[in-house]
Design a protein around this motif. Structure first.
Motif, PDB file in Angstrom:
ATOM      1  N   LYS A  15       1.107  -1.408   0.446  1.00 13.22           N
ATOM      2  CA  LYS A  15      -0.306   0.347  -0.201  1.00 13.22           C
ATOM      3  C   LYS A  15       0.504   1.585   0.016  1.00 13.22           C
ATOM      4  O   LYS A  15       1.968   1.511   1.113  1.00 13.22           O
ATOM      5  CB  LYS A  15      -1.262  -0.126   1.913  1.00 13.22           C
ATOM      6  CG  LYS A  15      -1.479   1.530   1.348  1.00 13.22           C
ATOM      7  CD  LYS A  15      -2.364   0.993   2.419  1.00 13.22           C
ATOM      8  CE  LYS A  15      -3.402   2.762   2.357  1.00 13.22           C
ATOM      9  NZ  LYS A  15      -4.062   2.291   4.021  1.00 13.22           N
ATOM     10  N   ILE A  16       1.077   2.155  -1.202  1.00 16.13           N
ATOM     11  CA  ILE A  16       1.565   3.219  -1.202  1.00 16.13           C
ATOM     12  C   ILE A  16       0.802   4.375  -1.328  1.00 16.13           C
ATOM     13  O   ILE A  16      -0.465   4.388  -1.913  1.00 16.13           O
ATOM     14  CB  ILE A  16       2.569   3.367  -2.339  1.00 16.13           C
ATOM     15  CG1 ILE A  16       3.345   2.158  -2.284  1.00 16.13           C
ATOM     16  CG2 ILE A  16       3.186   3.987  -2.263  1.00 16.13           C
ATOM     17  CD1 ILE A  16       4.584   1.786  -3.442  1.00 16.13           C
ATOM     18  N   VAL A  17       1.079   4.964  -0.182  1.00 15.77           N
ATOM     19  CA  VAL A  17      -0.248   6.413  -0.425  1.00 15.77           C
ATOM     20  C   VAL A  17       0.421   7.421  -1.021  1.00 15.77           C
ATOM     21  O   VAL A  17       1.947   8.134  -0.205  1.00 15.77           O
ATOM     22  CB  VAL A  17      -0.504   6.709   1.000  1.00 15.77           C
ATOM     23  CG1 VAL A  17      -1.668   7.846   1.454  1.00 15.77           C
ATOM     24  CG2 VAL A  17      -1.914   5.665   1.527  1.00 15.77           C
ATOM     25  N   SER A  73      -2.388   5.526   8.127  1.00 18.25           N
ATOM     26  CA  SER A  73      -2.564   3.837   9.178  1.00 18.25           C
ATOM     27  C   SER A  73      -2.419   3.091   7.800  1.00 18.25           C
ATOM     28  O   SER A  73      -3.218   3.459   6.601  1.00 18.25           O
ATOM     29  CB  SER A  73      -3.809   4.103   9.347  1.00 18.25           C
ATOM     30  OG  SER A  73      -4.129   2.733   9.900  1.00 18.25           O
ATOM     31  N   GLY A  74      -1.340   2.292   7.652  1.00 15.43           N
ATOM     32  CA  GLY A  74      -1.608   0.807   7.146  1.00 15.43           C
ATOM     33  C   GLY A  74      -0.997   0.988   5.699  1.00 15.43           C
ATOM     34  O   GLY A  74      -0.487   0.089   4.882  1.00 15.43           O
ATOM     35  N   ALA A  75      -0.411   2.267   5.413  1.00 13.37           N
ATOM     36  CA  ALA A  75       1.179   3.419   4.242  1.00 13.37           C
ATOM     37  C   ALA A  75       2.004   2.319   4.759  1.00 13.37           C
ATOM     38  O   ALA A  75       3.058   2.152   6.245  1.00 13.37           O
ATOM     39  CB  ALA A  75       0.540   3.878   3.972  1.00 13.37           C
ATOM     40  N   TRP A  76       2.761   1.235   3.525  1.00 15.02           N
ATOM     41  CA  TRP A  76       4.135   1.079   3.496  1.00 15.02           C
ATOM     42  C   TRP A  76       4.772   2.308   3.610  1.00 15.02           C
ATOM     43  O   TRP A  76       6.083   2.389   4.139  1.00 15.02           O
ATOM     44  CB  TRP A  76       4.244  -0.172   3.014  1.00 15.02           C
ATOM     45  CG  TRP A  76       5.422  -0.659   3.138  1.00 15.02           C
ATOM     46  CD1 TRP A  76       6.169  -1.579   3.811  1.00 15.02           C
ATOM     47  CD2 TRP A  76       6.262  -1.918   2.074  1.00 15.02           C
ATOM     48  NE1 TRP A  76       7.135  -2.247   3.870  1.00 15.02           N
ATOM     49  CE2 TRP A  76       7.861  -2.284   2.354  1.00 15.02           C
ATOM     50  CE3 TRP A  76       6.435  -0.264   0.414  1.00 15.02           C
ATOM     51  CZ2 TRP A  76       8.525  -2.306   1.662  1.00 15.02           C
ATOM     52  CZ3 TRP A  76       7.588  -1.540  -0.566  1.00 15.02           C
ATOM     53  CH2 TRP A  76       8.716  -2.189   0.559  1.00 15.02           C
ATOM     54  N   LEU A  77       4.607   3.061   2.233  1.00 11.99           N
ATOM     55  CA  LEU A  77       5.164   4.049   1.873  1.00 11.99           C
ATOM     56  C   LEU A  77       4.386   4.880   1.659  1.00 11.99           C
ATOM     57  O   LEU A  77       3.107   5.226   1.648  1.00 11.99           O
ATOM     58  CB  LEU A  77       6.334   4.033   0.332  1.00 11.99           C
ATOM     59  CG  LEU A  77       7.356   3.177   0.118  1.00 11.99           C
ATOM     60  CD1 LEU A  77       7.917   2.687  -1.171  1.00 11.99           C
ATOM     61  CD2 LEU A  77       7.706   2.688   0.969  1.00 11.99           C
ATOM     62  N   ALA A  93       5.265  13.657  10.187  1.00  8.88           N
ATOM     63  CA  ALA A  93       5.147  13.093  11.691  1.00  8.88           C
ATOM     64  C   ALA A  93       3.964  11.709  12.082  1.00  8.88           C
ATOM     65  O   ALA A  93       4.156  10.897  12.552  1.00  8.88           O
ATOM     66  CB  ALA A  93       4.763  14.470  12.582  1.00  8.88           C
ATOM     67  N   ASP A  94       2.427  11.576  10.965  1.00 11.63           N
ATOM     68  CA  ASP A  94       1.690  11.045  11.382  1.00 11.63           C
ATOM     69  C   ASP A  94       2.526   9.488  10.625  1.00 11.63           C
ATOM     70  O   ASP A  94       1.883   8.510  10.781  1.00 11.63           O
ATOM     71  CB  ASP A  94       0.368  11.201  10.770  1.00 11.63           C
ATOM     72  CG  ASP A  94      -0.502  12.376  11.287  1.00 11.63           C
ATOM     73  OD1 ASP A  94       0.006  12.329  12.623  1.00 11.63           O
ATOM     74  OD2 ASP A  94      -1.657  12.646  10.183  1.00 11.63           O
ATOM     75  N   GLY A  95       2.806   8.865   9.816  1.00 17.33           N
ATOM     76  CA  GLY A  95       4.031   8.343   8.175  1.00 17.33           C
ATOM     77  C   GLY A  95       4.585   7.606   9.636  1.00 17.33           C
ATOM     78  O   GLY A  95       4.793   6.847   9.551  1.00 17.33           O
ATOM     79  N   GLY A  99       4.541   3.761  11.815  1.00 15.02           N
ATOM     80  CA  GLY A  99       5.627   2.996  11.095  1.00 15.02           C
ATOM     81  C   GLY A  99       5.228   2.959   9.304  1.00 15.02           C
ATOM     82  O   GLY A  99       6.767   1.872   9.078  1.00 15.02           O
ATOM     83  N   ALA A 100       5.077   3.802   8.613  1.00 16.39           N
ATOM     84  CA  ALA A 100       4.969   4.311   7.063  1.00 16.39           C
ATOM     85  C   ALA A 100       6.653   4.474   7.231  1.00 16.39           C
ATOM     86  O   ALA A 100       7.070   5.529   7.827  1.00 16.39           O
ATOM     87  CB  ALA A 100       4.180   4.782   6.522  1.00 16.39           C
TER      88      ALA A 100
END
Length: 232
Positions: A15-17, A73-77, A93-95, A99-100
């Motif tokens: 998942k990439i956002v 949330s849930g993003a890998w990148l 900051a959110d990433g 854990g992204a």
């Protein structure tokens, strides 16, 4: 020392956002799709015409709205490319909290990774970055690499991959395998540079993959070759 470690990532299934829909975001997204990313999501009140077209083709998803903390949330990148430094700072900051791995277009020192300039020639991937010190220098070097490594390298690398499979599946001993693959790489590179250099080399990279392998075997002193059972 900038502390960066170069890696090549497998993007399929991840998942990439991308936060942002302007020119910077478009360049990021195009690079991601060229690399095989198959789960790209864009969050932005507006997007470029090209990004909208890619969404219509089913290559990515777009949410036409402002950024929310839950988008990380849930993003890998996670790419912060909104064009707004405050929003980008919030994305970073959110990433990190989620854990992204985060890339920030205008906050290089605060992100986790850089997106270098890239040249693709099939499976051959060349990249260059100055770690944000001089994008103009990176662009100039990229232009030089594009001229030096042309489209001929696509077939060269593809053929080397097939030859490697043939060699590794053979009963040739390990030392001979290494010698063959090294010679093949040098020969394919010379052939890719120009047809003239390939012709002048004495041994052209031509014929089937099996014939090429037998030619390489002869040149490292192994006679008899491999029996061709119909597969090359």
């Amino acid at each position: 020392m900038n502390g960066y470690y170069p890696v090549v990532l497998q993007l399929r299934g991840q998942k990439i956002v991308v936060i942002g829909g302007g020119g910077v975001a478009e360049r990021k997204v195009i690079g991601l799709l060229e690399a095989g990313a198959d789960d790209v999501r864009i969050v932005s009140p507006e997007v470029t015409e090209r990004l909208a077209g890619l969404a219509e083709e089913g290559k990515l998803r777009i949410e036409l709205r402002g950024y929310k903390e839950s988008d990380a949330s849930g993003a890998w990148l996670l790419f912060a490319a909104s064009g707004n430094r405050e929003v980008n700072a919030a994305v970073v900051a959110d990433g990190k909290r989620c854990g992204a791995l985060v890339n920030a277009a205008d906050l290089h020192d605060e992100g986790d990774f850089l997106a270098p300039s890239v040249i693709r020639r099939g499976d051959l991937l060349l990249s260059v970055t100055t770690a944000g010190a001089s994008p103009s220098l990176a662009a100039a070097i990229k232009k030089e690499l594009e001229a030096q490594y042309g489209e001929s390298y696509i077939e060269a690398v593809d053929r080397l991959r097939r030859l490697r499979t043939l060699v590794m599946n053979s009963e040739i001993d390990r030392v001979a395998k290494q010698a063959i693959l090294k010679l093949a790489a040098l020969e394919a590179a010379e052939a890719a540079k120009s047809d003239a250099s390939a012709a002048d080399s004495g041994e052209k990279v031509e014929g089937s993959d099996h014939e090429w392998l037998n030619s390489l075997l002869r040149r490292i002193g192994i006679t008899g070759g491999l029996h061709n059972e119909g597969n090359s």
